[in-house]
Design a protein around this motif. Sequence first.
Motif: not given
Length: 222
Positions: A199, A201, A186
């Motif tokens: 991001s 995610t 991540s």
Amino acid sequence: MAPRSGIAALSLPGQIVVVLALAVVAVGVCVHLGMTFLHVAPANTVTREHGKAVDDWIYPEFEQNWKLFAPNPLQQNISIQARAEVRDGEGGTVTTGWYDLSAEDGRAIDGNLLPSHTQQNELRRAWDFFLATHDTENRPVGLRGSLSETYLRRIVELRLGRDDAVRAATGGGGAVERVQVRSRTSNVPPPAWSREKVSTTPSYRELPWWPVPAAGAGEGVR
């Protein structure tokens, strides 16, 4: 009374002028060092926002043709996780959940003034070794592919084999038959004051199941 020397020998207006001149020079040196640092540093929030000002200061008189950091600092959190397929005492199999082995190392290091080399580097380097000797489809490339796979598998099976949670999954009487490894990656979120959008995610790289040799649980990692 000894005669005064240096700045003290000047008149008050002269002292003020000298102090102001030194302050201007000090500020100029700090600004130049800061601009040079930002110019040679990897791309970051400050250079994205004020890159033109940095370039205007550096070029052409102070141009640099080298980089301070190479490669760029890692801006990702990577954790290695594993699960096991355990044979219970009745001949059935149970698949455990995913165990975060990197988090276990982190807990062992946190607050430890003298963490061991194993806690700091063993798992991380084993994963780096695997990535360096396998392609994106997890197929070995080169002669060291099999070695890196065996090394990583042995680390995982030893850790899972002595894990109380794994033994509890079968009432304490089971044996690890297969193990599976995956990485969780991540991006590190930007600071609150940054307008950069990243991001968070996580992405996963999941390896195939690896069988554990019958005598594996009692062997050391080689």
